[in-house]
Design a protein around this motif. Structure first.
Motif, PDB file in Angstrom:
ATOM      1  N   GLU A 194       0.817  -1.071   0.172  1.00  0.00           N
ATOM      2  CA  GLU A 194       0.008   0.048  -0.188  1.00  0.00           C
ATOM      3  C   GLU A 194       0.889   1.068  -0.087  1.00  0.00           C
ATOM      4  OE1 GLU A 194      -2.526  -0.123   3.448  1.00  0.00           O
ATOM      5  OE2 GLU A 194      -3.665   1.719   2.859  1.00  0.00           O
ATOM      6  N   ALA A 195       1.965   1.099   0.759  1.00  0.00           N
ATOM      7  CA  ALA A 195       2.863   2.371   1.082  1.00  0.00           C
ATOM      8  C   ALA A 195       3.357   2.707  -0.383  1.00  0.00           C
ATOM      9  CB  ALA A 195       3.818   2.384   1.931  1.00  0.00           C
ATOM     10  N   LEU A 196       4.178   1.527  -0.848  1.00  0.00           N
ATOM     11  CA  LEU A 196       4.880   1.635  -2.033  1.00  0.00           C
ATOM     12  C   LEU A 196       4.213   2.322  -3.218  1.00  0.00           C
ATOM     13  CD1 LEU A 196       7.044  -1.453  -2.126  1.00  0.00           C
ATOM     14  CD2 LEU A 196       7.926   0.792  -2.028  1.00  0.00           C
ATOM     15  N   SER A 197       2.646   1.728  -3.312  1.00  0.00           N
ATOM     16  CA  SER A 197       1.704   2.095  -4.280  1.00  0.00           C
ATOM     17  C   SER A 197       1.583   3.486  -4.221  1.00  0.00           C
ATOM     18  CB  SER A 197       0.490   1.362  -4.251  1.00  0.00           C
ATOM     19  OG  SER A 197       0.581  -0.095  -4.360  1.00  0.00           O
ATOM     20  N   LEU A 198       0.911   3.872  -3.220  1.00  0.00           N
ATOM     21  CA  LEU A 198       0.436   5.525  -2.906  1.00  0.00           C
ATOM     22  C   LEU A 198       1.856   6.299  -3.250  1.00  0.00           C
ATOM     23  CD1 LEU A 198      -1.899   4.837   0.102  1.00  0.00           C
ATOM     24  CD2 LEU A 198      -2.394   5.591  -2.017  1.00  0.00           C
ATOM     25  N   ALA A 199       2.940   5.843  -2.799  1.00  0.00           N
ATOM     26  CA  ALA A 199       4.151   6.633  -2.655  1.00  0.00           C
ATOM     27  C   ALA A 199       4.581   7.148  -4.263  1.00  0.00           C
ATOM     28  CB  ALA A 199       5.475   6.310  -2.096  1.00  0.00           C
ATOM     29  N   ALA A 200       4.509   5.770  -4.940  1.00  0.00           N
ATOM     30  CA  ALA A 200       4.649   5.754  -6.314  1.00  0.00           C
ATOM     31  C   ALA A 200       3.721   6.601  -7.290  1.00  0.00           C
ATOM     32  CB  ALA A 200       4.797   4.244  -7.132  1.00  0.00           C
ATOM     33  N   MET A 201       2.448   6.553  -6.844  1.00  0.00           N
ATOM     34  CA  MET A 201       1.268   7.401  -7.517  1.00  0.00           C
ATOM     35  C   MET A 201       1.623   8.739  -7.337  1.00  0.00           C
ATOM     36  SD  MET A 201      -2.195   5.630  -7.142  1.00  0.00           S
ATOM     37  CE  MET A 201      -2.339   4.265  -5.915  1.00  0.00           C
ATOM     38  N   ALA A 202       2.013   9.120  -5.990  1.00  0.00           N
ATOM     39  CA  ALA A 202       2.345  10.659  -5.652  1.00  0.00           C
ATOM     40  C   ALA A 202       3.461  11.228  -6.385  1.00  0.00           C
ATOM     41  CB  ALA A 202       2.390  10.724  -4.161  1.00  0.00           C
ATOM     42  N   VAL A 203       4.678  10.176  -6.635  1.00  0.00           N
ATOM     43  CA  VAL A 203       5.715  10.589  -7.409  1.00  0.00           C
ATOM     44  C   VAL A 203       5.310  10.869  -8.806  1.00  0.00           C
ATOM     45  CG1 VAL A 203       7.936  10.261  -8.042  1.00  0.00           C
ATOM     46  CG2 VAL A 203       7.522   9.673  -5.806  1.00  0.00           C
ATOM     47  N   ALA A 204       4.656   9.968  -9.280  1.00  0.00           N
ATOM     48  CA  ALA A 204       4.120  10.139 -10.669  1.00  0.00           C
ATOM     49  C   ALA A 204       3.359  11.215 -10.958  1.00  0.00           C
ATOM     50  CB  ALA A 204       3.765   8.728 -11.064  1.00  0.00           C
ATOM     51  N   GLY A 205       2.538  11.440  -9.982  1.00  0.00           N
ATOM     52  CA  GLY A 205       1.723  12.675 -10.148  1.00  0.00           C
ATOM     53  C   GLY A 205       2.101  13.890  -9.978  1.00  0.00           C
ATOM     54  N   GLY A 206       3.406  14.074  -9.711  1.00  0.00           N
ATOM     55  CA  GLY A 206       4.276  15.191  -9.368  1.00  0.00           C
ATOM     56  C   GLY A 206       3.973  15.765  -8.096  1.00  0.00           C
ATOM     57  N   TYR A 207       3.491  15.020  -7.290  1.00  0.00           N
ATOM     58  CA  TYR A 207       3.089  15.602  -5.876  1.00  0.00           C
ATOM     59  C   TYR A 207       4.495  15.696  -4.782  1.00  0.00           C
ATOM     60  CZ  TYR A 207      -1.462  15.138  -7.880  1.00  0.00           C
ATOM     61  OH  TYR A 207      -2.552  15.181  -8.727  1.00  0.00           O
ATOM     62  N   GLY A 208       5.675  15.258  -5.276  1.00  0.00           N
ATOM     63  CA  GLY A 208       6.740  15.033  -4.701  1.00  0.00           C
ATOM     64  C   GLY A 208       7.823  14.651  -5.276  1.00  0.00           C
ATOM     65  N   GLU A 209       9.053  15.277  -5.011  1.00  0.00           N
ATOM     66  CA  GLU A 209      10.199  14.970  -5.767  1.00  0.00           C
ATOM     67  C   GLU A 209      10.622  13.627  -5.092  1.00  0.00           C
ATOM     68  OE1 GLU A 209      13.529  15.593  -8.417  1.00  0.00           O
ATOM     69  OE2 GLU A 209      11.755  16.834  -7.992  1.00  0.00           O
ATOM     70  N   TYR A 210      10.549  13.539  -3.657  1.00  0.00           N
ATOM     71  CA  TYR A 210      11.289  12.286  -3.073  1.00  0.00           C
ATOM     72  C   TYR A 210      10.125  12.067  -1.975  1.00  0.00           C
ATOM     73  CZ  TYR A 210      15.544  13.827  -4.953  1.00  0.00           C
ATOM     74  OH  TYR A 210      16.512  14.188  -5.904  1.00  0.00           O
ATOM     75  N   ILE A 211       9.767  10.723  -1.972  1.00  0.00           N
ATOM     76  CA  ILE A 211       8.945  10.160  -1.213  1.00  0.00           C
ATOM     77  C   ILE A 211       9.198   9.084  -0.349  1.00  0.00           C
ATOM     78  CG2 ILE A 211       6.245   9.304  -0.917  1.00  0.00           C
ATOM     79  CD1 ILE A 211       5.501  11.703  -2.873  1.00  0.00           C
ATOM     80  N   LEU A 212       8.928   8.810   1.073  1.00  0.00           N
ATOM     81  CA  LEU A 212       9.283   7.535   1.594  1.00  0.00           C
ATOM     82  C   LEU A 212       8.106   6.975   1.952  1.00  0.00           C
ATOM     83  CD1 LEU A 212      11.807   6.378   3.416  1.00  0.00           C
ATOM     84  CD2 LEU A 212      10.883   7.850   5.416  1.00  0.00           C
ATOM     85  N   ALA A 213       8.178   5.430   1.974  1.00  0.00           N
ATOM     86  CA  ALA A 213       7.300   4.452   2.235  1.00  0.00           C
ATOM     87  C   ALA A 213       7.854   3.533   3.040  1.00  0.00           C
ATOM     88  CB  ALA A 213       7.033   3.898   0.572  1.00  0.00           C
ATOM     89  N   LEU A 214       7.322   3.404   4.216  1.00  0.00           N
ATOM     90  CA  LEU A 214       7.911   2.443   5.199  1.00  0.00           C
ATOM     91  C   LEU A 214       6.625   1.559   6.173  1.00  0.00           C
ATOM     92  CD1 LEU A 214       9.881   3.768   8.520  1.00  0.00           C
ATOM     93  CD2 LEU A 214       8.234   5.278   7.136  1.00  0.00           C
TER      94      LEU A 214
END
Lengths: 340, 159
Positions: free
Chosen positions: A117-137
């Motif tokens: 779930e964390a990787l999915s949402l983080a990947a979507m956020a990065v792909a959507g341009g909502y963050g340069e670097y995002i942490l999933a843990l």
């Protein structure tokens, strides 16, 4: 804007999301397991220098987050947001673990599927341009999980052979637009699948139908075959869950025996370490992914893998009230980064 | 993908449960019973020894019985604190659970686990998390039997 949806439940990223780093921290038992040499840090003290299991888990999560940042060569100010979760009620391990980092956070709960779930949402956020670097843990701790879901640790009872052993561990990944050697190219969001099973001590059997559903949906959405993956990696189905997954898939004319691997079966030596059906917990899939799967994709030994953490959605209350144990599985496609 | 009726759903759930039961390994029952007999028996032998020794010191049956319970409970709590009783429980199952030592273990384990949540809301509220049902229904069933005994006595069944 171009749509990036694929099939009914999937996303194929137009621009793959890079995995800049993966970090893992585990307890002593995990360190003594078959993957012991691969983890970044093994803490011999089950309390992680704190007063309680819950604080121990929080500390572990904080340390792992910092490890992941360090490995990615980033400071905490550069992280736009965190997607994090754990197994405890109201996700207190994440809340108290991340408070000192002073980074914006979204708290998640997906039982043991939380890393997916964390990787999915983080990947979507990065792909959507909502963050340069995002942490999933995510994290889990044997002591805190036993206390949350089962009995006090000192209570003498027999665990059934279908029971799993909650992994004491935390895994973290920093995602970004570019710069890593591996990347997330797509994902399939899982549905909650309930086959009506009520046995919380056989979570593999509760989660296998969800894993089956997500895998089939994924292959259909992407028009791929199991052979298109070097590994299909479930989270913590364990020995019994794996067997059931194979059977369920076979019914639908799909065979993944060649590619399948289960994090719960990899992290412990079931015979030597007396863990019964295998390892489980948010930390199981997360630590195995960060320490074992990710490096293999980064070096190109595996070109493309499907990572599917699985979760059993129950609470102590739902169990006591006689509810069933539904499962969920979140799939993430991880590939070696192609040279531009 | 049609909608399933409640009945079909129920049937499917039962089929799946049956299938899961078939593929799930279980502990060997005869082996478990043998282990339970061995350890449960040993705990009772230990109790008998305490009774005899106490008797030799000149205590009457009632006093010796109290010492017996006291020492067995003490031993169990001590072993729980040293993390040894869980191992005995894992090996012996009901053999370690049913005797008074099992009861003591469940109380001590809860006390240790919930101590961090405070004297009142931790230990106070949660010490009987596992043993609670035994206490409640134990007292309730003795009360019920007492009532039955009282009625039978009035009716002249007992003299």
């Amino acid at each position: 804007m171009t749509t990036q949806t694929k099939g009914r439940q999937s996303i194929a990223f137009a621009q793959p999301v890079s995995i800049l780093s993966g970090a893992s921290m585990v307890g002593q038992k995990e360190g003594e397991g078959p993957l012991g040499d691969l983890f970044d840090c093994i803490c011999q003290d089950p309390m992680f220098g704190t007063e309680s299991w819950e604080q121990a888990e929080s500390t572990m999560q904080k340390e792992t987050a910092q490890l992941a940042l360090g490995k990615a060569g980033l400071t905490k100010e550069q992280i736009r947001m965190i997607f994090a979760g754990d197994l405890l009620a109201q996700s207190i391990a994440s809340s108290y673990g991340l408070v000192d980092l002073e980074i914006p956070v979204y708290g998640l709960y997906g039982a043991c599927s939380t890393m997916g779930e964390a990787l999915s949402l983080a990947a979507m956020a990065v792909a959507g341009g909502y963050g340069e670097y995002i942490l999933a843990l995510t994290s889990s701790h044997f002591g805190s999980a036993e206390k949350e879901f089962r009995f006090p640790l000192g209570y003498g009872n027999q665990r059934p052979l279908s029971a799993t052993w909650t992994v004491t561990g935390s895994g973290a990944c920093v995602l970004g637009r570019k710069g890593g050697k591996a990347c997330i190219t797509g994902l399939t969001t899982g549905k909650i699948i309930d086959y009506g099973l009520k046995d919380s001590m056989n979570m593999g059997a509760c989660m296998a139908p969800a894993a089956c559903d997500t895998i089939l949906r994924h292959l259909q959405d992407f028009c791929r075959q199991p052979e298109d993956y070097d590994r299909i990696i479930t989270g913590d189905l364990g020995k019994i869950g794996q067997r059931i997954l194979f059977d369920l898939l076979e019914e639908k004319g799909c065979d993944i025996r060649q590619q399948h691997m289960d994090c719960g079966l990899e992290i412990f030596d079931a015979e030597e370490q007396d863990t019964h059906a295998g390892g489980s917990g948010c930390g199981c899939a997360a630590t195995v992914f960060a320490s074992y799967v990710l490096p293999k994709v980064e070096t190109g030994e595996w070109k493309r893998v499907l990572f599917i953490p699985t979760g059993a959605l129950l609470s102590k209350v739902s169990f006591n009230e006689g509810q069933t144990v539904p499962g969920i599985a979140q799939a993430v496609v991880v590939e070696q980064e192609r040279k531009a | 993908m049609g909608k399933m009726t409640q009945e079909e759903k129920q049937k499917k759930a039962e089929e799946y449960e049956q299938y899961v039961k078939e593929v799930t390994p279980t502990h060997s029952l005869p082996m478990n019973m043998a282990k339970a007999f061995l350890v449960g028996g040993l705990i009772c032998v230990l109790g008998q020894i305490i009774l005899h020794v106490a008797g030799n010191y000149g205590l009457d049956t009632k006093e010796a019985g109290s010492w017996c319970s006291l020492l067995l409970i003490f031993g169990s709590v001590l072993l729980t604190g040293c993390n040894i009783y869980p191992k005995i429980g894992k090996f012996a199952g009901a053999g370690a659970l049913v005797p008074i030592t099992g009861f003591a273990n469940s109380v001590a384990a809860s006390a240790i686990e919930y101590k961090k949540e405070g004297q009142v809301f931790g230990i106070g509220c949660k010490i009987f998390t596992i043993a609670g049902p035994v206490v409640l229904y134990g007292i309730f069933s003795s009360w019920l039997l007492g009532v039955v005994y009282y009625i039978l006595k009035i009716m002249g069944v007992f003299v």
